[in-house]
Design a protein around this motif. Structure first.
Motif, PDB file in Angstrom:
ATOM      1  N   PHE A   1       0.817  -1.208   0.000  1.00  0.00           N
ATOM      2  CA  PHE A   1       0.000   0.000   0.000  1.00  0.00           C
ATOM      3  C   PHE A   1       0.850   1.256   0.000  1.00  0.00           C
ATOM      4  CE2 PHE A   1      -2.424  -3.160   2.579  1.00  0.00           C
ATOM      5  CZ  PHE A   1      -3.370  -3.452   1.621  1.00  0.00           C
ATOM      6  N   LYS A   2       0.380   2.274  -0.747  1.00  0.00           N
ATOM      7  CA  LYS A   2       1.016   3.586  -0.736  1.00  0.00           C
ATOM      8  C   LYS A   2      -0.064   4.612  -0.398  1.00  0.00           C
ATOM      9  CE  LYS A   2       5.194   2.560  -2.337  1.00  0.00           C
ATOM     10  NZ  LYS A   2       5.345   1.368  -1.529  1.00  0.00           N
ATOM     11  N   THR A   3       0.306   5.636   0.361  1.00  0.00           N
ATOM     12  CA  THR A   3      -0.641   6.672   0.735  1.00  0.00           C
ATOM     13  C   THR A   3      -0.570   7.821  -0.271  1.00  0.00           C
ATOM     14  OG1 THR A   3      -0.141   6.114   3.029  1.00  0.00           O
ATOM     15  CG2 THR A   3      -1.430   8.081   2.663  1.00  0.00           C
ATOM     16  N   THR A   4      -1.724   8.267  -0.736  1.00  0.00           N
ATOM     17  CA  THR A   4      -1.780   9.398  -1.658  1.00  0.00           C
ATOM     18  C   THR A   4      -1.681  10.699  -0.860  1.00  0.00           C
ATOM     19  OG1 THR A   4      -4.179   9.582  -1.538  1.00  0.00           O
ATOM     20  CG2 THR A   4      -3.283   8.124  -3.235  1.00  0.00           C
ATOM     21  N   GLY A   5      -1.578  11.803  -1.563  1.00  0.00           N
ATOM     22  CA  GLY A   5      -1.486  13.097  -0.902  1.00  0.00           C
ATOM     23  C   GLY A   5      -2.712  13.427  -0.081  1.00  0.00           C
ATOM     24  N   SER A   6      -3.879  12.957  -0.550  1.00  0.00           N
ATOM     25  CA  SER A   6      -5.121  13.242   0.174  1.00  0.00           C
ATOM     26  C   SER A   6      -5.390  12.229   1.287  1.00  0.00           C
ATOM     27  CB  SER A   6      -6.296  13.254  -0.800  1.00  0.00           C
ATOM     28  OG  SER A   6      -6.426  12.004  -1.428  1.00  0.00           O
ATOM     29  N   GLY A   7      -4.507  11.227   1.432  1.00  0.00           N
ATOM     30  CA  GLY A   7      -4.645  10.274   2.530  1.00  0.00           C
ATOM     31  C   GLY A   7      -5.289   8.957   2.171  1.00  0.00           C
ATOM     32  N   LYS A   8      -5.685   8.779   0.909  1.00  0.00           N
ATOM     33  CA  LYS A   8      -6.264   7.495   0.493  1.00  0.00           C
ATOM     34  C   LYS A   8      -5.146   6.475   0.324  1.00  0.00           C
ATOM     35  CE  LYS A   8     -10.020   9.693  -2.039  1.00  0.00           C
ATOM     36  NZ  LYS A   8     -10.524   9.996  -3.384  1.00  0.00           N
ATOM     37  N   LEU A   9      -5.512   5.191   0.360  1.00  0.00           N
ATOM     38  CA  LEU A   9      -4.520   4.132   0.185  1.00  0.00           C
ATOM     39  C   LEU A   9      -4.669   3.494  -1.178  1.00  0.00           C
ATOM     40  CD1 LEU A   9      -4.535   2.403   3.674  1.00  0.00           C
ATOM     41  CD2 LEU A   9      -2.844   3.936   2.742  1.00  0.00           C
ATOM     42  N   LYS A  10      -3.563   3.445  -1.926  1.00  0.00           N
ATOM     43  CA  LYS A  10      -3.543   2.848  -3.250  1.00  0.00           C
ATOM     44  C   LYS A  10      -2.910   1.463  -3.172  1.00  0.00           C
ATOM     45  CE  LYS A  10      -1.271   5.229  -6.136  1.00  0.00           C
ATOM     46  NZ  LYS A  10      -0.671   6.038  -7.214  1.00  0.00           N
ATOM     47  N   PHE A  11      -3.306   0.593  -4.109  1.00  0.00           N
ATOM     48  CA  PHE A  11      -2.701  -0.731  -4.196  1.00  0.00           C
ATOM     49  C   PHE A  11      -2.605  -1.130  -5.661  1.00  0.00           C
ATOM     50  CE2 PHE A  11      -7.238  -1.369  -4.171  1.00  0.00           C
ATOM     51  CZ  PHE A  11      -7.451  -2.399  -5.067  1.00  0.00           C
ATOM     52  N   MET A  12      -1.704  -2.042  -5.946  1.00  0.00           N
ATOM     53  CA  MET A  12      -1.580  -2.547  -7.312  1.00  0.00           C
ATOM     54  C   MET A  12      -2.500  -3.749  -7.475  1.00  0.00           C
ATOM     55  SD  MET A  12       2.328  -2.217  -8.637  1.00  0.00           S
ATOM     56  CE  MET A  12       1.832  -3.173 -10.043  1.00  0.00           C
ATOM     57  N   ARG A  13      -3.130  -3.845  -8.630  1.00  0.00           N
ATOM     58  CA  ARG A  13      -4.056  -4.947  -8.882  1.00  0.00           C
ATOM     59  C   ARG A  13      -3.311  -6.241  -9.157  1.00  0.00           C
ATOM     60  NH1 ARG A  13      -8.988  -2.948  -8.821  1.00  0.00           N
ATOM     61  NH2 ARG A  13      -9.291  -0.795  -9.404  1.00  0.00           N
ATOM     62  N   ALA A  14      -3.916  -7.348  -8.768  1.00  0.00           N
ATOM     63  CA  ALA A  14      -3.303  -8.657  -8.974  1.00  0.00           C
ATOM     64  C   ALA A  14      -3.459  -9.101 -10.419  1.00  0.00           C
ATOM     65  CB  ALA A  14      -3.962  -9.675  -8.043  1.00  0.00           C
ATOM     66  N   GLY A  15      -2.597 -10.016 -10.837  1.00  0.00           N
ATOM     67  CA  GLY A  15      -2.754 -10.638 -12.144  1.00  0.00           C
ATOM     68  C   GLY A  15      -1.917 -10.037 -13.247  1.00  0.00           C
ATOM     69  N   THR A  16      -0.911  -9.220 -12.893  1.00  0.00           N
ATOM     70  CA  THR A  16      -0.072  -8.633 -13.936  1.00  0.00           C
ATOM     71  C   THR A  16       1.382  -9.067 -13.814  1.00  0.00           C
ATOM     72  OG1 THR A  16       0.282  -6.679 -12.560  1.00  0.00           O
ATOM     73  CG2 THR A  16      -1.497  -6.569 -14.158  1.00  0.00           C
ATOM     74  N   GLY A  17       1.686  -9.922 -12.868  1.00  0.00           N
ATOM     75  CA  GLY A  17       3.079 -10.277 -12.595  1.00  0.00           C
ATOM     76  C   GLY A  17       3.721 -11.144 -13.664  1.00  0.00           C
ATOM     77  N   HIS A  18       3.021 -12.167 -14.119  1.00  0.00           N
ATOM     78  CA  HIS A  18       3.603 -13.083 -15.103  1.00  0.00           C
ATOM     79  C   HIS A  18       2.479 -13.751 -15.868  1.00  0.00           C
ATOM     80  CE1 HIS A  18       3.120 -16.842 -12.447  1.00  0.00           C
ATOM     81  NE2 HIS A  18       2.548 -15.865 -11.827  1.00  0.00           N
TER      82      HIS A  18
END
Length: 64
Positions: A14-31
């Motif tokens: 998780f990464k926090t945005t400037g406004s305080g929301k939490l972002k995540f990367m979607r599954a299924g793109t690794g390989h």
């Protein structure tokens, strides 16, 4: 009281945005992307935003 340690699994996901929301990367793109459609890969490449209920749990793991 000792300091709370950040959950190392959560800090990688998780990464926090400037406004305080939490972002995540979607599954299924690794390989195994060769057989997936361009549309599907493009849709999965966009970061998601956690719902408020899940964000509350994740924020606790991040120590914020």
């Amino acid at each position: 009281m000792p300091k709370m340690k950040t959950h190392s699994g959560a800090k990688k996901r998780f990464k926090t945005t400037g406004s305080g929301k939490l972002k995540f990367m979607r599954a299924g793109t690794g390989h195994l992307n060769e057989h997936k459609s361009s549309r599907r890969k493009r849709r999965l490449s966009v970061d998601g935003v956690l719902s408020p209920a899940d964000a509350k749990k994740a924020r606790k793991l991040l120590g914020k």
